[in-house]
Design a protein around this motif. Structure first.
Motif, PDB file in Angstrom:
ATOM      1  N   LEU A  27      -4.019   5.054  -1.540  1.00  0.00           N
ATOM      2  CA  LEU A  27      -3.983   5.387  -2.964  1.00  0.00           C
ATOM      3  C   LEU A  27      -4.534   4.218  -3.760  1.00  0.00           C
ATOM      4  O   LEU A  27      -4.124   3.072  -3.559  1.00  0.00           O
ATOM      5  N   VAL A  33     -13.290  15.717   8.318  1.00  0.00           N
ATOM      6  CA  VAL A  33     -13.350  14.337   7.831  1.00  0.00           C
ATOM      7  C   VAL A  33     -14.558  14.124   6.925  1.00  0.00           C
ATOM      8  O   VAL A  33     -14.455  13.519   5.853  1.00  0.00           O
ATOM      9  N   LEU A  63     -10.439   6.668   3.398  1.00  0.00           N
ATOM     10  CA  LEU A  63      -9.764   7.452   4.449  1.00  0.00           C
ATOM     11  C   LEU A  63      -9.343   6.483   5.543  1.00  0.00           C
ATOM     12  O   LEU A  63     -10.119   5.633   5.973  1.00  0.00           O
ATOM     13  N   ARG A  64      -8.109   6.615   6.029  1.00  0.00           N
ATOM     14  CA  ARG A  64      -7.605   5.659   7.009  1.00  0.00           C
ATOM     15  C   ARG A  64      -7.271   6.235   8.388  1.00  0.00           C
ATOM     16  O   ARG A  64      -7.480   5.626   9.403  1.00  0.00           O
ATOM     17  N   TRP A  65      -6.664   7.398   8.438  1.00  0.00           N
ATOM     18  CA  TRP A  65      -6.322   7.990   9.742  1.00  0.00           C
ATOM     19  C   TRP A  65      -6.167   9.496   9.590  1.00  0.00           C
ATOM     20  O   TRP A  65      -6.092  10.009   8.475  1.00  0.00           O
ATOM     21  N   LEU A  66      -6.127  10.188  10.721  1.00  0.00           N
ATOM     22  CA  LEU A  66      -5.823  11.619  10.680  1.00  0.00           C
ATOM     23  C   LEU A  66      -4.888  11.974  11.820  1.00  0.00           C
ATOM     24  O   LEU A  66      -4.797  11.276  12.827  1.00  0.00           O
ATOM     25  N   GLU A  67      -4.171  13.078  11.618  1.00  0.00           N
ATOM     26  CA  GLU A  67      -3.281  13.649  12.627  1.00  0.00           C
ATOM     27  C   GLU A  67      -3.663  15.115  12.814  1.00  0.00           C
ATOM     28  O   GLU A  67      -3.769  15.844  11.841  1.00  0.00           O
ATOM     29  N   SER A  97     -14.565  12.991   3.010  1.00  0.00           N
ATOM     30  CA  SER A  97     -15.148  11.714   2.579  1.00  0.00           C
ATOM     31  C   SER A  97     -16.053  11.872   1.365  1.00  0.00           C
ATOM     32  O   SER A  97     -16.437  10.882   0.734  1.00  0.00           O
ATOM     33  N   HIS A 122       0.798  -1.219   0.000  1.00  0.00           N
ATOM     34  CA  HIS A 122       0.000   0.000   0.000  1.00  0.00           C
ATOM     35  C   HIS A 122       0.832   1.271   0.000  1.00  0.00           C
ATOM     36  O   HIS A 122       1.908   1.319   0.585  1.00  0.00           O
ATOM     37  N   THR A 123       0.279   2.259  -0.698  1.00  0.00           N
ATOM     38  CA  THR A 123       0.816   3.608  -0.600  1.00  0.00           C
ATOM     39  C   THR A 123      -0.342   4.495  -0.168  1.00  0.00           C
ATOM     40  O   THR A 123      -1.479   4.296  -0.589  1.00  0.00           O
ATOM     41  N   TYR A 124      -0.054   5.445   0.720  1.00  0.00           N
ATOM     42  CA  TYR A 124      -1.088   6.358   1.196  1.00  0.00           C
ATOM     43  C   TYR A 124      -0.736   7.769   0.767  1.00  0.00           C
ATOM     44  O   TYR A 124       0.434   8.115   0.659  1.00  0.00           O
ATOM     45  N   LYS A 125      -1.746   8.592   0.527  1.00  0.00           N
ATOM     46  CA  LYS A 125      -1.487  10.022   0.354  1.00  0.00           C
ATOM     47  C   LYS A 125      -2.020  10.751   1.573  1.00  0.00           C
ATOM     48  O   LYS A 125      -2.944  10.270   2.244  1.00  0.00           O
ATOM     49  N   LYS A 126      -1.407  11.866   1.896  1.00  0.00           N
ATOM     50  CA  LYS A 126      -1.877  12.671   3.019  1.00  0.00           C
ATOM     51  C   LYS A 126      -2.324  14.030   2.502  1.00  0.00           C
ATOM     52  O   LYS A 126      -1.599  14.690   1.758  1.00  0.00           O
ATOM     53  N   LYS A 134      -4.139  16.466   9.070  1.00  0.00           N
ATOM     54  CA  LYS A 134      -3.660  15.735   7.899  1.00  0.00           C
ATOM     55  C   LYS A 134      -4.417  14.417   7.872  1.00  0.00           C
ATOM     56  O   LYS A 134      -4.487  13.721   8.883  1.00  0.00           O
TER      57      LYS A 134
END
Lengths: 81, 81, 81, 81, 81, 81, 81, 81, 81, 81, 81, 81
Positions: free
Chosen positions: H79, H39, H49-53, H43, H16-20, H74
């Protein structure tokens, strides 16, 4: 190490002053290799290199690939007294 | 740029090591001018200056006005091999 | 200081460029003493030291005690024109 | 602004979500100009730009001079609902 | 400056305490001008301003352009004894 | 490179604007490989990738071992004019 | 808002200077409530509060529970001209 | 979860690759609600969507009170391959 | 301290708001002494000083020695209700 | 130290793992003394303390004076294999 | 994974508390290997290791070469309930 | 509190050493609740919890919503002498 010698070295070490220099090493192979290239370049002119700290890791990209890694390091070296 | 030449330069570039030096330039005129003064002073003794990063911007005040800007920069220069 | 002289000095000062060098001083006595040792080592080779900034304070421990303090400082010095 | 209108606008504003995009603008003239170039490029594709934050200021050097400033900014824009 | 006087001033200076206040200056013209506006506002109520540090640079955008720069500074002033 | 061409390219380069996107690449093999995976995913949709900065290195652990590295990078790409 | 008025307000706004003050608000109820308490205390002596930034969130613990939240905020207020 | 399945998922995840993406959510009610608004806006256009900071918490003030919270987050999303 | 009293004090404490002021203290003797000088200057005008945080340690150098230490502190004081 | 022994020690050292624990030491006397108190408390339960890093320096104030220094340190200790 | 099970796991996960421990792993081979050594040492005494974050990368230098890498990591582990 | 008692307590307090542990609490309800969960888990094994500092706020997302908040805290506890 026997007790007395350890204390002697300790006293000596407490007299030391180190300088830190900042370099950016490059390598097409890996980020670790970029660090090693910075160290080996530094060792040509500086004696008594003691430690390094990685400050920043970047890479230059070409054709959608990493062309070379560029790693900034601070290198600590004992100052000649 | 043709394909072959680009790869050659790339290989060369990946051999490069840069040093970073930290300077504080001053100017009564502007913050940009303080940066330029640091660069031109660096160019007197260092060859192959490549880039700079602004680290901190300060100013000295006199009579309720900016007397001169003082900008700290890190300047990257190619290490002679 | 009379008005005119202050302005003259000001103009002069705005021409100055400073370099910053990073050193680690050591001392078995105190953290302040480690800073002083870094300064006195720097003064052997650099003229015109002007200020310092403490960057990091560490200590080496032996036998459950501080054997010596190690303080990293950045020292600013006027560049010779 | 009358009381009622202010409250209405307030309620509206509290519904807003903004996105932040990160750009690097360049200019041979000044650091401010590099910021402006980033904004004008962003305005070609994004509507409703609201604010920016300067993240980093760098410059590319050639022949011992600043060839162009490169300023990284984060630009905030209202998300279309 | 003669030797004795310099030492006297030094001793005096070591007695000084400074306060730092944080302001945000604005300007439609440039980031430097926003800093200057903060200083000139501060000088209306504070005496003995000595230096400033730029903390953050932002800008408010309107119609895809910078409407005004907003620069946060910390200003140091000698505390009256 | 001859003098004239260098200046021309310089002028061109000063017109460039770059965008930075933030990705997290994964790999069970190494931290460098996680970075490469992020780059190759980015290259599927973005043209003109120019550089990357490593922002954070994490790893997911399973059974007391690293199951895969997760490295956050910012990738800079030339904005199409 | 009509075009002309917006421009007028803009020009006015660019003249503004803000001061930032740092407060720590407390509350036994929630972290948000601690922020609100800081704001309402600030509003007793300062006019024209405009925004706040949360700097740090801490809590005092008693008997293995949160006794009260302590949140540090910076509050921006328009400087009277 | 049985052993084999866990390893399979693991292998998948390592690809997996994620974008922020960086958003600012607003709410007149609470800082948490501002995050939730960011959020739910995200959506609408982003899947997976997987997580937020949480990056920064601010609030806009009116009449000596919090008019709405503004929280920068963030958000990480898988992706699509 | 008996149980009831502790709870009472706790409730009181949760009502408190503190302000933080930023000062730079100086001393030719030691970094600790510079901090103490800042505190004693603050105590002339502020009541109810509660804690301090060291923000930055610098020193002014003369003749290759530390002429005086300059330590920046934030001091927290209970706001009068 | 002879060549062979140095290499042996080196190999050994490269096998080492250290843990870092975070403590806050207090002292009414000085900031250095607060650090020493943290170290001597740590040495009661941890063997093989090797180094420390100062993380934060605070002080509790009473009657307009420093009642005691509170210094946060991270202490590194060799993990028993 | 079916809908119901996912929700159940989710509820469970929201009950979890993790602790984070800070370790420094060493290796003469590579920076990644130093991280792995820290993890395998941690797994001897801690169960349920879940993730790690690289905090700092350093290396010890001998004879102008990297003798061993030293990488500081924070490791997250599920707290036993 | 009478003068003598205050001094006694002060002297006692200056003898204290605190340890800081880092935990991540989770909650499907709110960020504050995640902090409380971390505290109540810590209180099962640690006595004398004194304060906490919020280090990082994250959330796990499912189906375009916050499934649970994950808040990292450092908790300070008095070390038993």
């Amino acid at each position: 190490m026997d007790r007395r010698r350890e204390l002697d070295e300790n006293k000596d070490m407490s007299e030391h002053t180190y300088k830190k220099i900042e370099l950016v090493g490059s390598s097409p192979i890996s980020s670790d290799e970029a660090v090693k290239n910075a160290v080996s370049k530094a060792s040509l002119t500086e004696k008594n290199l003691r430690w390094l700290e990685v400050v920043e890791t970047r890479a230059h990209l070409e054709d959608g690939k990493i062309a070379h890694w560029q790693v900034t390091v601070k290198i600590g070296a004992t100052l000649e007294s």
